[in-house]
Write a protein that holds these residues in place. Structure first.
Motif, PDB file in Angstrom:
ATOM      1  N   LEU A 183       6.221  32.721 -28.100  1.00 10.60           N
ATOM      2  CA  LEU A 183       4.768  32.808 -28.309  1.00 10.60           C
ATOM      3  C   LEU A 183       4.053  31.706 -27.526  1.00 10.60           C
ATOM      4  N   THR A 184       3.120  32.133 -26.673  1.00 10.01           N
ATOM      5  CA  THR A 184       2.440  31.196 -25.772  1.00 10.01           C
ATOM      6  C   THR A 184       0.946  31.499 -25.745  1.00 10.01           C
ATOM      7  N   LYS A 185       0.142  30.432 -25.750  1.00  6.61           N
ATOM      8  CA  LYS A 185      -1.307  30.582 -25.603  1.00  6.61           C
ATOM      9  C   LYS A 185      -1.816  29.564 -24.600  1.00  6.61           C
ATOM     10  N   ARG A 186      -2.381  30.100 -23.521  1.00  8.87           N
ATOM     11  CA  ARG A 186      -3.010  29.262 -22.501  1.00  8.87           C
ATOM     12  C   ARG A 186      -4.493  29.612 -22.458  1.00  8.87           C
ATOM     13  N   PHE A 187      -5.348  28.628 -22.660  1.00  7.31           N
ATOM     14  CA  PHE A 187      -6.784  28.852 -22.656  1.00  7.31           C
ATOM     15  C   PHE A 187      -7.339  28.744 -21.238  1.00  7.31           C
ATOM     16  N   ARG A 188      -8.588  29.136 -21.089  1.00  8.71           N
ATOM     17  CA  ARG A 188      -9.254  29.026 -19.795  1.00  8.71           C
ATOM     18  C   ARG A 188      -9.234  27.574 -19.327  1.00  8.71           C
ATOM     19  N   GLY A 189      -9.066  27.392 -18.044  1.00  8.99           N
ATOM     20  CA  GLY A 189      -8.961  26.050 -17.513  1.00  8.99           C
ATOM     21  C   GLY A 189      -7.520  25.569 -17.445  1.00  8.99           C
ATOM     22  N   GLY A 190      -6.601  26.404 -17.939  1.00 16.99           N
ATOM     23  CA  GLY A 190      -5.186  26.079 -17.822  1.00 16.99           C
ATOM     24  C   GLY A 190      -4.595  25.317 -18.983  1.00 16.99           C
ATOM     25  N   GLN A 191      -5.397  25.033 -20.043  1.00 19.27           N
ATOM     26  CA  GLN A 191      -4.867  24.275 -21.166  1.00 19.27           C
ATOM     27  C   GLN A 191      -3.786  25.088 -21.890  1.00 19.27           C
ATOM     28  N   LEU A 192      -2.578  24.524 -21.965  1.00 22.25           N
ATOM     29  CA  LEU A 192      -1.469  25.179 -22.633  1.00 22.25           C
ATOM     30  C   LEU A 192      -1.403  24.670 -24.064  1.00 22.25           C
ATOM     31  N   ALA A 193      -1.873  25.491 -25.017  1.00 30.29           N
ATOM     32  CA  ALA A 193      -1.960  25.066 -26.415  1.00 30.29           C
ATOM     33  C   ALA A 193      -0.666  25.305 -27.176  1.00 30.29           C
ATOM     34  N   VAL A 194      -0.012  26.429 -26.904  1.00 28.29           N
ATOM     35  CA  VAL A 194       1.267  26.762 -27.549  1.00 28.29           C
ATOM     36  C   VAL A 194       2.206  27.235 -26.450  1.00 28.29           C
ATOM     37  N   ASP A 195       3.418  26.669 -26.429  1.00 27.91           N
ATOM     38  CA  ASP A 195       4.317  26.870 -25.294  1.00 27.91           C
ATOM     39  C   ASP A 195       5.675  27.414 -25.749  1.00 27.91           C
ATOM     40  N   GLY A 196       5.850  28.742 -25.668  1.00 26.00           N
ATOM     41  CA  GLY A 196       7.153  29.344 -25.915  1.00 26.00           C
ATOM     42  C   GLY A 196       7.682  29.131 -27.317  1.00 26.00           C
ATOM     43  N   LEU A 197       6.859  29.370 -28.322  1.00 22.51           N
ATOM     44  CA  LEU A 197       7.221  29.075 -29.705  1.00 22.51           C
ATOM     45  C   LEU A 197       8.163  30.131 -30.290  1.00 22.51           C
ATOM     46  N   ASP A 198       9.321  29.683 -30.772  1.00 22.90           N
ATOM     47  CA  ASP A 198      10.272  30.523 -31.507  1.00 22.90           C
ATOM     48  C   ASP A 198      10.332  30.005 -32.942  1.00 22.90           C
ATOM     49  N   LEU A 199       9.619  30.671 -33.835  1.00 21.18           N
ATOM     50  CA  LEU A 199       9.470  30.209 -35.211  1.00 21.18           C
ATOM     51  C   LEU A 199       9.958  31.286 -36.166  1.00 21.18           C
ATOM     52  N   THR A 200      10.699  30.904 -37.201  1.00 17.47           N
ATOM     53  CA  THR A 200      11.156  31.850 -38.211  1.00 17.47           C
ATOM     54  C   THR A 200      10.874  31.289 -39.594  1.00 17.47           C
ATOM     55  N   VAL A 201      10.106  32.037 -40.384  1.00 20.37           N
ATOM     56  CA  VAL A 201       9.755  31.637 -41.744  1.00 20.37           C
ATOM     57  C   VAL A 201      10.521  32.528 -42.716  1.00 20.37           C
ATOM     58  N   PRO A 202      11.487  31.975 -43.464  1.00 22.59           N
ATOM     59  CA  PRO A 202      12.297  32.807 -44.368  1.00 22.59           C
ATOM     60  C   PRO A 202      11.476  33.386 -45.515  1.00 22.59           C
ATOM     61  N   ALA A 203      11.859  34.565 -45.957  1.00 25.88           N
ATOM     62  CA  ALA A 203      11.207  35.188 -47.108  1.00 25.88           C
ATOM     63  C   ALA A 203      11.407  34.324 -48.347  1.00 25.88           C
ATOM     64  N   GLY A 204      10.344  34.183 -49.138  1.00 21.20           N
ATOM     65  CA  GLY A 204      10.423  33.438 -50.382  1.00 21.20           C
ATOM     66  C   GLY A 204      10.330  31.934 -50.238  1.00 21.20           C
ATOM     67  N   SER A 205      10.166  31.443 -49.004  1.00 23.13           N
ATOM     68  CA  SER A 205      10.106  29.995 -48.787  1.00 23.13           C
ATOM     69  C   SER A 205       8.689  29.474 -48.972  1.00 23.13           C
ATOM     70  N   VAL A 206       8.588  28.162 -49.185  1.00 24.49           N
ATOM     71  CA  VAL A 206       7.325  27.439 -49.026  1.00 24.49           C
ATOM     72  C   VAL A 206       7.509  26.646 -47.741  1.00 24.49           C
ATOM     73  N   PHE A 207       6.827  27.076 -46.690  1.00 23.21           N
ATOM     74  CA  PHE A 207       7.112  26.601 -45.332  1.00 23.21           C
ATOM     75  C   PHE A 207       5.995  25.672 -44.869  1.00 23.21           C
ATOM     76  N   GLY A 208       6.348  24.423 -44.596  1.00 23.91           N
ATOM     77  CA  GLY A 208       5.380  23.439 -44.122  1.00 23.91           C
ATOM     78  C   GLY A 208       5.316  23.401 -42.609  1.00 23.91           C
ATOM     79  N   PHE A 209       4.094  23.338 -42.070  1.00 17.80           N
ATOM     80  CA  PHE A 209       3.883  23.352 -40.624  1.00 17.80           C
ATOM     81  C   PHE A 209       3.221  22.038 -40.248  1.00 17.80           C
ATOM     82  N   LEU A 210       3.944  21.175 -39.533  1.00 18.60           N
ATOM     83  CA  LEU A 210       3.506  19.825 -39.210  1.00 18.60           C
ATOM     84  C   LEU A 210       3.335  19.636 -37.713  1.00 18.60           C
ATOM     85  N   GLY A 211       2.413  18.757 -37.339  1.00 16.79           N
ATOM     86  CA  GLY A 211       2.249  18.431 -35.932  1.00 16.79           C
ATOM     87  C   GLY A 211       1.104  17.471 -35.722  1.00 16.79           C
TER      88      GLY A 211
END
Length: 325
Positions: A25-53
């Motif tokens: 998963l990749t998102k590049r905005f206008r002007g070339g800003q690369l916000a998300v670069d090749g994301l491989d994320l898996t959220v298991p069923a039934g989990s409480v999943f924390g997303f940090l950064g």
């Protein structure tokens, strides 16, 4: 119509591939800003999943792609086993979301805001609308303030009302962006308890937070982002276990203890009241303890603390507590 097949629904419910799964998963905005670069994320069923950064790591951009609010430049995102944003009309009725704060009508009461939210849901039965709204208000502790106009609500009350809007219907997935923002300590404990309750009922909870101790207290799994890339993901226990803890010495002789630890070659020696901490040595701890005792240090406590999620986060990103974004 892009309706899920029985097999696909079963796979999503069973966590085959995860309740949330992204590949490249990749998102590049206008002007070339690369916000998300090749994301491989898996959220298991039934989990409480924390997303940090840290700031600018791509967390919010990722959440917006998952919810179909923006399209990725490349890569794929599947939510509840369905591709997003193509299947948004199928997926979103099964998802409760609170992203970047609640959008409220200030001139309406809290109750009337929820009535409008519920009326906008084509799957909601109008005959039981008021019952659902009353139950949601009760779950977030806003029953007494439900008649007050939303513009008079505090930040914490608005956050509670936004969470109530996400709980009007039973949800397979709950996506929360800073769910305890603006709450006092008691309110934070109540929301954490509610999240655990929802997870125990079978709802998968995906939440971002800048409070590392909150993630550690309430989450079963977590992922760490930095500069648009996924640094690591896994169970909270595994992430913390992968980081070395801190050696600690409890003593009234902190100055002398710090000197001895430095003489023993230990790095990052920190003194705080009657406690000295340092990076653990690569040799036997008994040798360090013997050196302290031989030097006349009154050792009242000695050992290595289990690493926390904060330790893991700092080790992985080199960043401190400013991790909202």
């Amino acid at each position: 119509m892009d309706e899920p097949s029985a097999a696909e629904t079963e796979e999503a419910d069973a966590g085959g591939g995860g309740i949330i799964a992204t590949r490249g998963l990749t998102k590049r905005f206008r002007g070339g800003q690369l916000a998300v670069d090749g994301l491989d994320l898996t959220v298991p069923a039934g989990s409480v999943f924390g997303f940090l950064g840290p700031n600018g790591s791509g967390k919010t951009t990722t959440i917006r792609m998952l919810m179909g609010l923006i399209e990725p430049t490349s890569g794929t995102a599947r939510v509840l086993g369905r591709p997003m944003p193509r299947s948004a009309r199928t997926v979103l009725p099964q998802v409760g979301a609170l992203i970047e704060g609640p959008a409220l009508y200030g001139f309406l009461s809290g109750r009337d805001n929820l009535l409008r939210y519920d009326a906008a849901d084509p799957t909601a039965d109008p005959r039981t609308r008021r019952t659902r709204v009353a139950a949601a208000l009760d779950r977030v502790g806003l029953t007494a303030a439900s008649g007050k106009k939303a513009k008079a609500y505090s930040l914490g009350m608005k956050q509670r009302l936004g969470l109530a809007s996400a709980l009007l219907q039973p949800r397979k997935l709950l996506v929360l962006d800073e769910p305890t923002n603006g709450l006092d300590p008691q309110g934070m404990r109540e929301i954490r308890s509610l999240i655990r309750e929802l997870a125990s009922d079978g709802t998968t909870v995906f939440l971002s937070s800048h409070l590392l101790d909150e993630i550690e207290q309430v989450c079963t799994h977590a992922a760490v982002m930095a500069q648009g890339r996924l640094i690591t993901q896994g169970s909270v226990t595994e992430l913390a276990a992968g980081t070395r803890g801190r050696l600690f010495v409890t003593t009234p002789d902190t100055g002398d203890a710090a000197r001895v630890l430095k003489e023993q070659g230990l790095a990052d020696v920190v003194v705080a009241e009657e406690r000295v901490t340092a990076e653990p040595p690569d040799r036997e701890l008994a040798e360090v303890n013997k050196a302290l005792v031989t030097a006349g240090i009154r050792v009242r406590g000695f050992g290595v603390e289990r690493a926390s999620l904060e330790d893991a986060f700092v080790a992985l990103t080199g960043e401190g507590f400013d991790v909202a974004g």
